[in-house]
Scaffold this motif. Sequence first.
Motif, PDB file in Angstrom:
ATOM      1  N   ASP A 135      14.217  90.657  55.369  1.00  0.00           N
ATOM      2  CA  ASP A 135      14.555  89.452  56.119  1.00  0.00           C
ATOM      3  C   ASP A 135      14.756  89.813  57.579  1.00  0.00           C
ATOM      4  OD1 ASP A 135      14.679  87.675  53.876  1.00  0.00           O
ATOM      5  OD2 ASP A 135      16.598  88.586  53.355  1.00  0.00           O
ATOM      6  N   GLN A 153      11.509  93.346  49.710  1.00  0.00           N
ATOM      7  CA  GLN A 153      12.142  92.120  50.176  1.00  0.00           C
ATOM      8  C   GLN A 153      12.845  92.396  51.497  1.00  0.00           C
ATOM      9  OE1 GLN A 153      12.206  88.897  48.942  1.00  0.00           O
ATOM     10  NE2 GLN A 153      13.253  88.433  50.861  1.00  0.00           N
ATOM     11  N   HIS A 161      19.397  88.769  47.605  1.00  0.00           N
ATOM     12  CA  HIS A 161      18.217  89.463  48.085  1.00  0.00           C
ATOM     13  C   HIS A 161      17.772  90.546  47.120  1.00  0.00           C
ATOM     14  CE1 HIS A 161      18.440  87.436  51.949  1.00  0.00           C
ATOM     15  NE2 HIS A 161      19.731  87.698  51.965  1.00  0.00           N
ATOM     16  N   ALA A 191      17.854  94.970  57.362  1.00  0.00           N
ATOM     17  CA  ALA A 191      17.399  94.257  56.175  1.00  0.00           C
ATOM     18  C   ALA A 191      17.641  95.069  54.909  1.00  0.00           C
ATOM     19  CB  ALA A 191      15.924  93.915  56.301  1.00  0.00           C
TER      20      ALA A 191
END
Length: 201
Positions: free
Chosen positions: A37, A35, A29, A19
């Motif tokens: 994912d 942040q 992103h 990520a």
Amino acid sequence: MARMPTPTNARAWLVLLIAVAATIASPAHAEGPGQWDLVLDLPSGSVNAVTFAGDDAWAAGSGAIFRSADGGRTWATAQLTSTFLADIEASPDGQRGWTVGVLGEMFATSDGGATWSAADPGTDINLNQVEAFDASTLLVSGIGLGLSDVIIEPQPATLRRSTDGGATWNEVAIDGYRISGLEAIPGGDRAWAAGQRCTQP
């Protein structure tokens, strides 16, 4: 005492590492720190290691080697295995790679991770680290035999070196130390190993 990585922790680290790469590489992103994912989620088993090979990424875990051709955003199974794989490494040019696991299990690729085949590191000790200087010179290390909650001391340990891409291996003397961390400078001639030694009273 060094142990093979636990499935829960190993899987979490894979998610975080991949990520991070996706967050840095993709403007979609770039919303700031924090942040993350989920990019690879397995119904069972674990993923224990990840490495980047040029623009591709490879991962290894329980029963499979995975490959991503888009910087870690999407993944496909590159090779099914029948063993627990602990680490994976790419050569600096991204064409050759190696992954290692329990009971001396090892797989290698020479086509950028598209296909993998079984290799022989010359030991049945659990291998937990692999590091490459270049496409020919690499190190592997390991501790113990098999997976068990019962630890019988002293455990066997190994540090091995190959200068022909993993075709043949030589044992490196480590004076009874059990290596749990291994790092080499890609394209260089220096490496560091971290570990411990069990002494009997």
